[in-house]
Write an enzyme that holds these catalytic residues in place. Structure first.
Site, PDB file in Angstrom:
ATOM      1  CD  GLU A 191      -2.102  -1.434   1.565  1.00 15.33           C
ATOM      2  OE1 GLU A 191      -2.199  -1.023   2.907  1.00 15.33           O
ATOM      3  OE2 GLU A 191      -1.648  -0.392   1.015  1.00 15.33           O
ATOM      4  CB  CYS A 230      -3.575  -8.280   0.951  1.00 14.63           C
ATOM      5  SG  CYS A 230      -3.032  -9.602   1.642  1.00 14.63           S
TER       6      CYS A 230
END
Length: 226
Positions: A81, A176
């Protein structure tokens, strides 16, 4: 014996713009796809403030409007991410031909974590893994993020270790994509620690974990002419 170890070119860089480093990685990757016998590479550097999103990552994890942002934001081909890079964070980009090691991406991710865990152990700190997540935690805070891309079993992207960064940049994202686990830095446990000293231990640990012979190398700037 030392002769049995794979050579790995070590590039110790300073502060490098993200896109410049990204072009460099892609150039090294392309060369090794065409010529798999080329030496492996480890690049260690820092980036000016920048946000990067992994392939298919969720922009909901960014707390500002990307289209109207004053911040540097890039979507790239790594997994994972959104993350944040800035000075004081040591970034490692291994360009490894996994056919020389193990053709197993989970193994590779665990080995990158092991590199960081060994670095923390040098300072008497116990790095931890959390099942189902990739990265390294210290006392409940994530101090190292990992995201990779592999093409023809050759790696790019890598790990980012928060040594002594300004942590405020992380407040603008859900790092993330993990909302319930905060990020941290080594400086919180070791005041005065610097990337300059840590990069030596990162290189040393990387050489041990992957059983490579590091060869200090100078960065060539030919790729900048794109």
């Amino acid at each position: 014996m030392e002769l049995d170890k794979n050579r790995c070119l070590l590039y110790n860089q300073g502060l490098m713009p993200y896109l410049e480093a990204h072009r460099w990685q892609r150039s090294l990757l392309t060369e090794r796809i065409h010529n798999p016998s080329l030496d492996d590479v480890l690049i260690l550097l820092e980036h000016p403030p920048v946000y990067t999103l992994g392939q298919g990552s969720n922009s909901d994890f960014i707390k500002f409007d990307i289209d109207k942002s004053e911040y540097d934001v890039h979507r790239v081909e790594r997994g994972g991410e959104v993350t944040y890079h800035c000075p004081g964070q040591l970034v490692g980009y291994p360009i490894l031909n996994l056919q020389r090691y193990r053709k197993d991406l989970h193994w590779y991710l665990r080995e990158l974590e092991e590199v960081i865990i060994r670095v923390l152990a040098v300072y008497g700190l116990q790095g931890e893994r959390i099942p189902a997540f990739t990265g390294v935690w210290l006392q409940g805070r994530k101090v190292a993020a990992i995201g990779i891309k592999v093409s023809r079993w050759i790696t790019m992207h890598g790990f980012a270790l928060n040594v002594c960064p300004d942590m405020t940049g992380f407040e603008r994202i859900v790092p993330c994509g993990i909302s319930d686990k905060p990020v941290g830095s080594l400086a919180e446990s070791i005041p005065g620690i610097t990337c300059e000293e840590v990069r030596f231990y990162v290189a040393q640990s990387f050489a041990e974990v992957f059983s490579v012979q590091l060869v200090d190398s100078q960065h060539q700037e030919f790729f900048r002419c794109e």
